[in-house]
Design a protein around this motif. Structure first.
Motif, PDB file in Angstrom:
ATOM      1  N   SER A  37       0.841  -1.186   0.000  1.00 22.45           N
ATOM      2  CA  SER A  37       0.000   0.000   0.000  1.00 22.45           C
ATOM      3  C   SER A  37       0.881   1.242   0.000  1.00 22.45           C
ATOM      4  CB  SER A  37      -0.926   0.008   1.209  1.00 22.45           C
ATOM      5  OG  SER A  37      -0.159   0.135   2.386  1.00 22.45           O
ATOM      6  N   ASN A  38       0.238   2.353  -0.197  1.00 29.35           N
ATOM      7  CA  ASN A  38       0.932   3.641  -0.254  1.00 29.35           C
ATOM      8  C   ASN A  38       0.268   4.574   0.740  1.00 29.35           C
ATOM      9  OD1 ASN A  38       2.675   3.375  -2.904  1.00 29.35           O
ATOM     10  ND2 ASN A  38       0.702   2.461  -3.311  1.00 29.35           N
ATOM     11  N   PHE A  81      -0.286   8.402   2.080  1.00 26.72           N
ATOM     12  CA  PHE A  81      -0.216   9.829   1.793  1.00 26.72           C
ATOM     13  C   PHE A  81      -0.404  10.563   3.111  1.00 26.72           C
ATOM     14  CE2 PHE A  81      -1.294   7.646  -2.023  1.00 26.72           C
ATOM     15  CZ  PHE A  81      -0.530   8.279  -2.992  1.00 26.72           C
ATOM     16  N   LEU A  88      -3.725   3.854   0.770  1.00 30.00           N
ATOM     17  CA  LEU A  88      -4.381   3.287  -0.400  1.00 30.00           C
ATOM     18  C   LEU A  88      -3.660   2.025  -0.843  1.00 30.00           C
ATOM     19  CD1 LEU A  88      -4.995   6.508  -2.561  1.00 30.00           C
ATOM     20  CD2 LEU A  88      -6.550   5.409  -0.947  1.00 30.00           C
ATOM     21  N   ASN A 105      -2.397  -0.625  -3.790  1.00 27.07           N
ATOM     22  CA  ASN A 105      -1.731  -0.280  -5.053  1.00 27.07           C
ATOM     23  C   ASN A 105      -2.749   0.081  -6.124  1.00 27.07           C
ATOM     24  OD1 ASN A 105       0.858  -0.477  -4.157  1.00 27.07           O
ATOM     25  ND2 ASN A 105       1.238  -2.522  -4.963  1.00 27.07           N
ATOM     26  N   THR A 134      -4.123   3.438  -5.405  1.00 29.96           N
ATOM     27  CA  THR A 134      -3.154   4.490  -5.707  1.00 29.96           C
ATOM     28  C   THR A 134      -3.165   4.818  -7.194  1.00 29.96           C
ATOM     29  OG1 THR A 134      -1.791   3.737  -3.869  1.00 29.96           O
ATOM     30  CG2 THR A 134      -0.714   5.135  -5.510  1.00 29.96           C
ATOM     31  N   HIS A 192       3.587   6.199  -9.204  1.00 29.76           N
ATOM     32  CA  HIS A 192       3.261   4.785  -9.009  1.00 29.76           C
ATOM     33  C   HIS A 192       3.425   3.966 -10.285  1.00 29.76           C
ATOM     34  CE1 HIS A 192       0.766   1.489  -6.979  1.00 29.76           C
ATOM     35  NE2 HIS A 192       1.808   1.729  -6.229  1.00 29.76           N
ATOM     36  N   GLY A 220       3.618   6.742  -1.923  1.00 29.76           N
ATOM     37  CA  GLY A 220       2.956   7.736  -1.110  1.00 29.76           C
ATOM     38  C   GLY A 220       3.972   8.802  -0.729  1.00 29.76           C
ATOM     39  N   TYR A 260     -11.575   8.787  -1.607  1.00 28.77           N
ATOM     40  CA  TYR A 260     -10.145   9.141  -1.506  1.00 28.77           C
ATOM     41  C   TYR A 260      -9.980  10.657  -1.614  1.00 28.77           C
ATOM     42  CZ  TYR A 260      -9.463   4.292  -3.294  1.00 28.77           C
ATOM     43  OH  TYR A 260      -9.498   2.947  -3.523  1.00 28.77           O
TER      44      TYR A 260
END
Ligand SMILES: [Zn+2]
Length: 168
Positions: A2-3, A5, A17, A19, A22, A53, A61, A106
């Motif tokens: 995951s990423n 932010f 988020l 992948n 993202t 990404h 992120g 998001y």
């Protein structure tokens, strides 16, 4: 994978988020950003989304404080909010090859983070900050004829079939 932010200094929590999420997040921000960017700084910010990404899966992120804000940061923050606001109107979503059911959530959460972020604060950055007052290479700003998005370093992200997210 995951990423994350972040916006250190904002009272709102991080946005984590998957992948696939993202990819969606950067798609909708790129669609809006390419329609709004005018200055060098703005174009460089949108290129971060356009090329985001694509290589570092699961590591893309970022903390808002890591961006190369200038003394003009209030206007730069206002631009980012305008990009998010335009994305929330589903700008260009008819060009997506998929339905993004979670993107409004998001964007709503990210908007609250950016809006609540008061000012850039020093953070440790992974690399030297680029100078976003320098215009990007012109070829990065050439646009895909099909999607009107910046080609960036890696080509139009909506034409890149390897990052088109699976349905969520
Ligand atoms: Zn394209």
């Amino acid at each position: 994978m995951s990423n994350t932010f972040k916006a250190l200094g904002t009272p709102v929590g991080n946005l984590n988020l998957s992948n696939g999420g993202t990819d969606v997040f950067f798609d909708v921000l790129t669609l809006a950003g390419c329609a709004l960017a005018e200055s060098a700084w703005e174009s460089n910010l949108v290129l971060l989304f356009a090329d985001g990404h694509r290589i570092g899966r699961g590591t893309d992120g970022f903390d808002l404080n890591e961006l190369p804000w200038t003394a003009n940061w209030p206007a730069e923050k206002a631009f980012l909010l305008r990009v998010v606001d335009l994305a929330m109107t589903r700008h260009g979503w008819d060009l997506l090859a998929y339905q993004p059911p979670f993107a409004p959530d998001y964007l709503r959460r990210y908007r609250a983070m950016v809006d609540g972020w008061r000012a850039p604060i020093p953070v440790r950055t992974p690399a030297t900050r680029p100078d976003w007052t320098v215009p990007p290479p012109p070829e990065y700003l050439e646009r895909c004829p099909k999607h009107a998005l910046y080609n960036g370093m890696l080509g139009c992200r909506l034409c890149d079939l390897t990052i088109q997210p699976l349905p969520e």
